[in-house]
Design a protein around this motif. Structure first.
Motif, PDB file in Angstrom:
ATOM      1  N   LEU A  55      34.683   9.453 -75.294  1.00  0.00           N
ATOM      2  CA  LEU A  55      34.519   9.157 -76.943  1.00  0.00           C
ATOM      3  C   LEU A  55      33.189   9.822 -77.363  1.00  0.00           C
ATOM      4  CD1 LEU A  55      35.503   7.015 -79.250  1.00  0.00           C
ATOM      5  CD2 LEU A  55      33.704   5.695 -78.235  1.00  0.00           C
ATOM      6  N   SER A  56      33.226  10.421 -78.600  1.00  0.00           N
ATOM      7  CA  SER A  56      32.285  11.135 -79.166  1.00  0.00           C
ATOM      8  C   SER A  56      32.237  10.626 -80.644  1.00  0.00           C
ATOM      9  CB  SER A  56      32.285  12.606 -79.522  1.00  0.00           C
ATOM     10  OG  SER A  56      32.530  13.137 -78.289  1.00  0.00           O
ATOM     11  N   LEU A  57      30.865  10.247 -81.150  1.00  0.00           N
ATOM     12  CA  LEU A  57      30.509   9.798 -82.209  1.00  0.00           C
ATOM     13  C   LEU A  57      29.711  10.792 -83.132  1.00  0.00           C
ATOM     14  CD1 LEU A  57      29.305   6.235 -81.559  1.00  0.00           C
ATOM     15  CD2 LEU A  57      31.734   6.923 -81.936  1.00  0.00           C
ATOM     16  N   GLN A  58      29.889  10.993 -84.538  1.00  0.00           N
ATOM     17  CA  GLN A  58      28.970  11.732 -85.288  1.00  0.00           C
ATOM     18  C   GLN A  58      28.549  10.930 -86.206  1.00  0.00           C
ATOM     19  OE1 GLN A  58      30.396  15.832 -86.736  1.00  0.00           O
ATOM     20  NE2 GLN A  58      30.261  14.849 -88.734  1.00  0.00           N
ATOM     21  N   ARG A 109      27.826  11.692 -77.264  1.00  0.00           N
ATOM     22  CA  ARG A 109      28.949  11.971 -76.473  1.00  0.00           C
ATOM     23  C   ARG A 109      29.060  10.835 -75.305  1.00  0.00           C
ATOM     24  NH1 ARG A 109      27.172  17.183 -76.231  1.00  0.00           N
ATOM     25  NH2 ARG A 109      28.191  18.592 -77.864  1.00  0.00           N
ATOM     26  N   MET A 110      30.014  10.143 -75.067  1.00  0.00           N
ATOM     27  CA  MET A 110      30.105   9.105 -74.125  1.00  0.00           C
ATOM     28  C   MET A 110      31.120   9.398 -73.059  1.00  0.00           C
ATOM     29  SD  MET A 110      29.631   5.812 -76.569  1.00  0.00           S
ATOM     30  CE  MET A 110      29.608   4.461 -75.123  1.00  0.00           C
ATOM     31  N   PRO A 111      30.629   9.963 -71.853  1.00  0.00           N
ATOM     32  CA  PRO A 111      31.841  10.149 -71.141  1.00  0.00           C
ATOM     33  C   PRO A 111      32.238   8.767 -70.203  1.00  0.00           C
ATOM     34  CG  PRO A 111      29.684  11.271 -70.426  1.00  0.00           C
ATOM     35  CD  PRO A 111      29.400  10.223 -71.442  1.00  0.00           C
ATOM     36  N   SER A 112      33.065   8.881 -69.429  1.00  0.00           N
ATOM     37  CA  SER A 112      33.843   7.712 -68.615  1.00  0.00           C
ATOM     38  C   SER A 112      32.897   6.914 -68.056  1.00  0.00           C
ATOM     39  CB  SER A 112      34.594   8.250 -67.469  1.00  0.00           C
ATOM     40  OG  SER A 112      34.971   7.383 -66.671  1.00  0.00           O
ATOM     41  N   GLY A 113      32.940   5.480 -68.258  1.00  0.00           N
ATOM     42  CA  GLY A 113      32.188   4.543 -67.793  1.00  0.00           C
ATOM     43  C   GLY A 113      30.974   4.069 -68.488  1.00  0.00           C
ATOM     44  N   ASP A 161      27.098  -2.713 -82.986  1.00  0.00           N
ATOM     45  CA  ASP A 161      28.402  -2.464 -82.016  1.00  0.00           C
ATOM     46  C   ASP A 161      28.059  -2.097 -80.795  1.00  0.00           C
ATOM     47  OD1 ASP A 161      29.897  -2.816 -84.533  1.00  0.00           O
ATOM     48  OD2 ASP A 161      30.413  -0.995 -84.777  1.00  0.00           O
ATOM     49  N   VAL A 162      28.978  -2.720 -79.878  1.00  0.00           N
ATOM     50  CA  VAL A 162      28.739  -2.320 -78.392  1.00  0.00           C
ATOM     51  C   VAL A 162      29.906  -1.742 -78.224  1.00  0.00           C
ATOM     52  CG1 VAL A 162      28.424  -3.239 -76.195  1.00  0.00           C
ATOM     53  CG2 VAL A 162      27.019  -4.245 -78.076  1.00  0.00           C
ATOM     54  N   ILE A 163      29.747  -0.314 -77.345  1.00  0.00           N
ATOM     55  CA  ILE A 163      31.165   0.212 -77.157  1.00  0.00           C
ATOM     56  C   ILE A 163      30.971   0.469 -75.583  1.00  0.00           C
ATOM     57  CG2 ILE A 163      32.432   2.289 -77.482  1.00  0.00           C
ATOM     58  CD1 ILE A 163      30.950   2.396 -80.175  1.00  0.00           C
ATOM     59  N   GLY A 198      25.892   3.766 -67.444  1.00  0.00           N
ATOM     60  CA  GLY A 198      26.197   5.033 -67.500  1.00  0.00           C
ATOM     61  C   GLY A 198      25.314   6.125 -68.031  1.00  0.00           C
ATOM     62  N   ARG A 199      26.009   7.143 -68.552  1.00  0.00           N
ATOM     63  CA  ARG A 199      25.373   8.469 -69.035  1.00  0.00           C
ATOM     64  C   ARG A 199      25.822   8.935 -70.678  1.00  0.00           C
ATOM     65  NH1 ARG A 199      23.150  11.920 -65.565  1.00  0.00           N
ATOM     66  NH2 ARG A 199      23.840  13.711 -66.859  1.00  0.00           N
ATOM     67  N   VAL A 200      25.061   9.207 -71.219  1.00  0.00           N
ATOM     68  CA  VAL A 200      25.340   9.786 -72.609  1.00  0.00           C
ATOM     69  C   VAL A 200      24.809  11.236 -73.034  1.00  0.00           C
ATOM     70  CG1 VAL A 200      25.860   7.499 -73.716  1.00  0.00           C
ATOM     71  CG2 VAL A 200      23.568   8.697 -73.705  1.00  0.00           C
ATOM     72  N   GLU A 201      25.547  11.791 -73.629  1.00  0.00           N
ATOM     73  CA  GLU A 201      24.844  13.057 -74.129  1.00  0.00           C
ATOM     74  C   GLU A 201      24.664  13.272 -75.634  1.00  0.00           C
ATOM     75  OE1 GLU A 201      28.110  16.062 -73.071  1.00  0.00           O
ATOM     76  OE2 GLU A 201      28.305  15.010 -71.063  1.00  0.00           O
TER      77      GLU A 201
END
Length: 440
Positions: A136-139, A147-151, A126-128, A177-180
């Motif tokens: 958006l956050s996935l577990q 965690r996927m912030p804006s963009g 999947d591409v998000i 972009g950035r992810v946490e």
């Protein structure tokens, strides 16, 4: 910043970990590199045939013997070590679940028209992409959080699990972009959890850090909140250790820059009443290596983002329309090279108690879309004691918002547990400092 529990806060937010765990980053695999084999310790009663039948693909015996020179295929002993190439392991499907989605427009998988929502499942391949002013956050199965912030844009490169490892194997490809990421500590020999960019690979064993990649410049970065990360760009020969509160930039050429200190979290200094009635200037302070600042505003303490960050040269905030309900400010500082420090969250309000010794604010929590929320709110009192304001509070009816009134100024931490269906639950948590100005 809210944490569900996991980032890479990568905000890769990837040791909250969120929690002191270690991680390492290695060069991106080339077509000639192979993933490290799984190291299996023989158990009492094991035979090679039993291991093959339970855990490996068909016809794996010749390659297994080749990977273990000198092994006696007819007799293996308890405690003996066997190296199993990952290409021989039998895997089954693993999935991630959407545990947070906040957006005014649909968040979609690539080439699909169905919007993601709480409880939606995410699969390998999947591409998000998260639209502006959204989050958006996935577990994952092991309760790792992405965690996927804006963009942000990411591809789930690998998401699978075997019977030999406790945790799922996860490989995430950060496209922009950035992810946490927050990954619970994984034991030695457990499945890998990796975050790849075109310039680097981050391999995680339990930590919290952030990973960023700018598609336009081709530069990547890794910022470590806690734990230890060994990092190497794709063109580097040697690995550099990146410890807690440090980071590294990896330019387009794949040669990592020197490791730098991250900016320390922004701190509150003072609030100054202005000549215009009702206006107040809130003054904050960053560290000496803070080159610029970023600010996000929200009305609720648990919102990851209501809008994109606004760049500020100085950490100042002029409030013109404050009420008794706190406005939430999330500050982060950035070095000249572009490395971001950990975020600080502040709730600011105007105290309307008329000269009381203790100033107070009300704080809002957004419960929209949360199923069966359970809320805990704790104050860290000046004497070092924790004062429970809300203890596992369950609203008696479905609420979109929860307003906690009359909180004294101070430092707070909160947690919200909720159901996402299919017998799955999620957890958000965070901290904030509550500050009240006097009405002028």
């Amino acid at each position: 910043m809210p944490t569900e529990n996991f980032l890479v806060l990568l905000r890769i937010f990837v040791s909250t970990g969120i929690f002191a765990w270690s991680t390492f980053i290695v060069a991106q695999p080339t077509a000639h590199s192979e993933p490290k084999p799984l190291v299996y310790k023989v158990q009492q009663g094991d035979t090679l045939q039993l291991i093959l039948d339970r855990h490996l693909i068909q016809d794996a015996l010749p390659e297994l013997i080749a990977a273990n020179v000198g092994i006696n295929k007819n007799e293996i002993l308890a405690g003996q070590t066997i190296f199993i190439p990952r290409s021989l392991i039998r895997y089954h499907r693993s999935r991630a679940v959407v545990v947070y989605a906040k957006c005014a427009e649909p968040i979609l998988r690539a080439n699909e028209a169905v919007a993601l929502k709480l409880g939606s499942t995410i699969d390998q391949g999947d591409v998000i992409t998260v639209p502006p002013q959204c989050a958006l956050s996935l577990q994952f199965e092991d309760r790792s959080i992405l965690r996927m912030p804006s963009g942000g844009s990411i591809k789930i490169g690998m998401l699978r699990k075997s019977t030999l490892e406790k945790s799922p194997e996860v490989q995430l490809n950060l496209l922009d972009g950035r992810v946490e990421v927050k990954v619970p500590k994984r034991q030695s020999g457990d499945a890998p959890f990796g975050v790849n960019t075109p310039t680097s690979v981050a391999g995680v064993r339990g930590t919290e850090f952030r990973v960023g990649f700018d598609r336009s410049s081709g530069a990547g970065k890794v910022e470590v909140s806690s734990g230890l990360v060994g990092t190497r760009g794709v063109a580097d020969i040697e690995e550099a250790g990146v410890s807690a509160q440090k980071g590294v930039v990896i330019p387009k050429d794949g040669l990592a820059d020197k490791v730098e200190d991250l900016p320390t979290p922004v701190k509150f200094l003072s609030v100054q009443a202005q000549q215009v009635l009702g206006w107040h200037l809130f003054v904050f302070q960053g560290s000496s290596n803070s080159h610029r600042y970023y600010l996000r505003e929200s009305q609720a303490a648990n919102l990851v983002s209501e809008e994109d960050s606004v760049q500020r040269k100085e950490p100042l905030f002029l409030a013109t329309q404050l009420g008794s309900t706190a406005k939430m400010l999330t500050w982060s500082a950035q070095t000249a090279s572009g490395l971001m420090g950990d975020e600080s969250v502040f709730g600011i309000c105007v105290d309307r108690s008329g000269g009381a010794d203790i100033k107070r604010c009300s704080v809002l929590f957004d419960l929209t879309g949360l199923r069966e929320p359970v809320i805990t709110l704790v104050e860290a009192a000046p004497n070092g004691q924790a004062v429970e304001i809300l203890k596992a509070y369950k609203p008696s009816r479905e609420l979109k918002v929860l307003l906690v009134k009359g909180l004294p100024v101070g430092n707070y931490r909160w947690e919200i547990k909720s159901s996402v269906g299919n017998n799955l639950s999620t957890r958000q948590d965070g901290r904030f400092e509550l500050i009240a100005a006097t009405q002028n």
